[in-house]
Design a protein around this motif. Structure first.
Motif, mmCIF file in Angstrom:
data_model
loop_
_atom_site.group_PDB
_atom_site.id
_atom_site.type_symbol
_atom_site.label_atom_id
_atom_site.label_comp_id
_atom_site.label_asym_id
_atom_site.label_seq_id
_atom_site.Cartn_x
_atom_site.Cartn_y
_atom_site.Cartn_z
ATOM 1 N N ARG A 1 96.765 156.737 5.315
ATOM 2 C CA ARG A 1 96.596 157.320 3.969
ATOM 3 C C ARG A 1 96.740 158.833 4.024
ATOM 4 N NH1 ARG A 1 96.322 157.259 -0.279
ATOM 5 N NH2 ARG A 1 94.602 156.445 -1.530
ATOM 6 N N HIS A 2 96.136 159.450 5.039
ATOM 7 C CA HIS A 2 96.185 160.905 5.194
ATOM 8 C C HIS A 2 97.622 161.385 5.371
ATOM 9 C CE1 HIS A 2 94.780 164.891 6.329
ATOM 10 N NE2 HIS A 2 95.453 164.821 7.459
ATOM 11 N N LEU B 1 93.000 162.191 13.394
ATOM 12 C CA LEU B 1 92.410 162.919 12.260
ATOM 13 C C LEU B 1 91.763 164.225 12.708
ATOM 14 C CD1 LEU B 1 90.779 160.083 10.089
ATOM 15 C CD2 LEU B 1 92.737 161.513 9.465
ATOM 16 N N MET C 1 89.553 163.050 18.278
ATOM 17 C CA MET C 1 89.479 161.647 17.853
ATOM 18 C C MET C 1 90.636 160.881 18.494
ATOM 19 S SD MET C 1 88.317 161.777 13.812
ATOM 20 C CE MET C 1 87.855 160.023 13.677
ATOM 21 N N HIS D 1 81.678 148.392 14.726
ATOM 22 C CA HIS D 1 82.764 149.039 15.471
ATOM 23 C C HIS D 1 84.127 148.533 14.986
ATOM 24 C CE1 HIS D 1 80.882 151.548 18.552
ATOM 25 N NE2 HIS D 1 79.956 150.620 18.713
ATOM 26 N N TYR E 1 93.644 146.982 2.472
ATOM 27 C CA TYR E 1 92.565 146.929 3.465
ATOM 28 C C TYR E 1 91.789 145.605 3.338
ATOM 29 C CZ TYR E 1 87.792 147.795 5.217
ATOM 30 O OH TYR E 1 86.569 147.680 5.839
ATOM 31 N N THR F 1 82.645 154.671 6.864
ATOM 32 C CA THR F 1 83.593 155.196 7.847
ATOM 33 C C THR F 1 84.448 156.309 7.248
ATOM 34 O OG1 THR F 1 83.668 153.049 8.960
ATOM 35 C CG2 THR F 1 85.461 154.577 9.441
ATOM 36 N N LEU G 1 90.742 162.939 1.978
ATOM 37 C CA LEU G 1 91.721 162.853 3.072
ATOM 38 C C LEU G 1 93.154 162.855 2.553
ATOM 39 C CD1 LEU G 1 90.078 160.273 5.517
ATOM 40 C CD2 LEU G 1 90.467 162.709 5.958
ATOM 41 N N ASN H 1 84.880 159.974 8.577
ATOM 42 C CA ASN H 1 86.190 160.530 8.930
ATOM 43 C C ASN H 1 86.461 161.851 8.215
ATOM 44 O OD1 ASN H 1 87.024 158.638 10.830
ATOM 45 N ND2 ASN H 1 87.936 157.284 9.303
ATOM 46 N N THR I 1 89.230 150.828 9.528
ATOM 47 C CA THR I 1 89.209 151.834 8.459
ATOM 48 C C THR I 1 89.825 153.145 8.927
ATOM 49 O OG1 THR I 1 87.225 150.824 7.523
ATOM 50 C CG2 THR I 1 87.723 153.071 6.835
ATOM 51 N N THR I 2 89.561 153.531 10.167
ATOM 52 C CA THR I 2 90.116 154.791 10.661
ATOM 53 C C THR I 2 91.637 154.696 10.781
ATOM 54 O OG1 THR I 2 88.033 155.309 11.740
ATOM 55 C CG2 THR I 2 89.970 156.524 12.497
ATOM 56 N N PHE J 1 85.027 147.327 12.033
ATOM 57 C CA PHE J 1 85.368 147.907 10.724
ATOM 58 C C PHE J 1 85.679 149.395 10.848
ATOM 59 C CE2 PHE J 1 83.056 144.187 8.901
ATOM 60 C CZ PHE J 1 84.060 143.741 8.058
ATOM 61 N N PHE J 2 84.966 150.077 11.739
ATOM 62 C CA PHE J 2 85.216 151.505 11.948
ATOM 63 C C PHE J 2 86.677 151.740 12.331
ATOM 64 C CE2 PHE J 2 85.703 155.236 14.550
ATOM 65 C CZ PHE J 2 84.934 156.202 13.924
ATOM 66 N N HIS J 3 87.174 150.987 13.294
ATOM 67 C CA HIS J 3 88.528 151.243 13.795
ATOM 68 C C HIS J 3 89.601 150.776 12.810
ATOM 69 C CE1 HIS J 3 87.252 152.999 17.524
ATOM 70 N NE2 HIS J 3 86.332 152.054 17.616
ATOM 71 N N TYR K 1 93.502 152.852 8.867
ATOM 72 C CA TYR K 1 93.908 152.945 7.457
ATOM 73 C C TYR K 1 93.885 154.399 6.997
ATOM 74 C CZ TYR K 1 93.373 152.466 2.347
ATOM 75 O OH TYR K 1 93.501 152.598 0.974
ATOM 76 N N ASN K 2 92.797 155.117 7.305
ATOM 77 C CA ASN K 2 92.655 156.505 6.851
ATOM 78 C C ASN K 2 93.732 157.414 7.448
ATOM 79 O OD1 ASN K 2 90.486 156.230 5.085
ATOM 80 N ND2 ASN K 2 88.953 156.545 6.680
#
Lengths: 168, 168
Positions: A153-154, A46, A50, A140, A164, B146, B46, B150, A146-147, A142-144, A149-150
């Protein structure tokens, strides 16, 4: 009664890891469908400093096995970070799920106050189980997830919040 | 002994909401520093069918007050979604933190099996507290925190994982 440390960890980790499996299926189908180079997604970040998609999945899986093993009082199994395809990432998650399945709920009795160590050398940290799970491992994890996933999506993969959350 | 339902919710929500406050400070400083239109960040998505930054913050705050209130057996306070600036988003989070501070830990005793209802009409869902917290409220809360993070990282705001994890 099942330990609240089990209830708050393994079934939740399993829920989100299964979501990742389904999301990886959709990402792989998208890549095949659009004849895209899979690495365009697998190595996507992203922002340049990152971590890429593949690392997000590996680290999410690592927090899952780390939390499960440590709270159950077991050694954390070591997995190589050598996945290069969607199929290999799915296998990594499946292996992590299979490991979580080996942990009996009873091993989590008293895990609230279990002494837990993470890191090594200067980065060594000492925890009690409860603080480790709620304030470190789960945030941590959930962070990874979600990232990852993002990133998809992006890049236009057709997934949504339901993918999710998954099933539980 | 403090209820594990309190331990797994309010202090964790507080940790991440405080992280968001600090992250919003950095985003606001970045905007002022670079003389960027704040809305370029506040309304950033995003992907076109994802929610913008402002909504990510509002929804994260909503899951925090919703989880706290419902597990404590209280009505969920209703806040308008009318924030248009970084200052207003920080005020929304501070208001949410102040609300969580009013919830006594003892109100969470037995919250594992408390009947909880979310949504309305066709979207009404019935839960017991434990399932609601671990499989629904926390995963959604972390998702929006998150995703807000992001969005800022994707736009070059200089924040890192430490800002996300914050202090606890």
């Amino acid at each position: 009664m099942t330990s609240p440390m089990y209830t708050a960890s393994v079934p939740v980790l399993r829920q989100l890891l299964n979501s990742l499996l389904a999301i990886l299926d959709k990402a792989e189908a998208h890549v095949n469908d659009k004849k895209i180079d899979a690495n365009a997604l697998l190595q996507f970040r992203l922002f340049p400093d990152m971590l890429p998609f593949t690392r997000q999945i590996q680290i999410a899986a690592d927090f899952a096995k780390g939390a499960g093993a440590r709270l159950a009082g077991q050694d954390v199994p070591s997995y190589e970070d050598n996945e290069k395809t969607f199929a290999e990432l799915k296998a990594r998650i499946s292996k992590t799920l299979a490991f979580l399945d080996t942990l009996p709920a009873s091993a989590f009795d008293g895990a609230e106050t279990r002494a837990i160590t993470t890191g090594s050398g200067e980065k060594t940290k000492h925890w009690v189980g409860q603080t480790y799970l709620h304030h470190y491992a789960l945030p941590h994890f959930f962070f990874h997830v979600t990232t990852a996933y993002n990133i998809l999506r992006h890049n236009g993969i057709e997934i949504g919040k339901k993918d999710y959350i998954g099933t539980f």
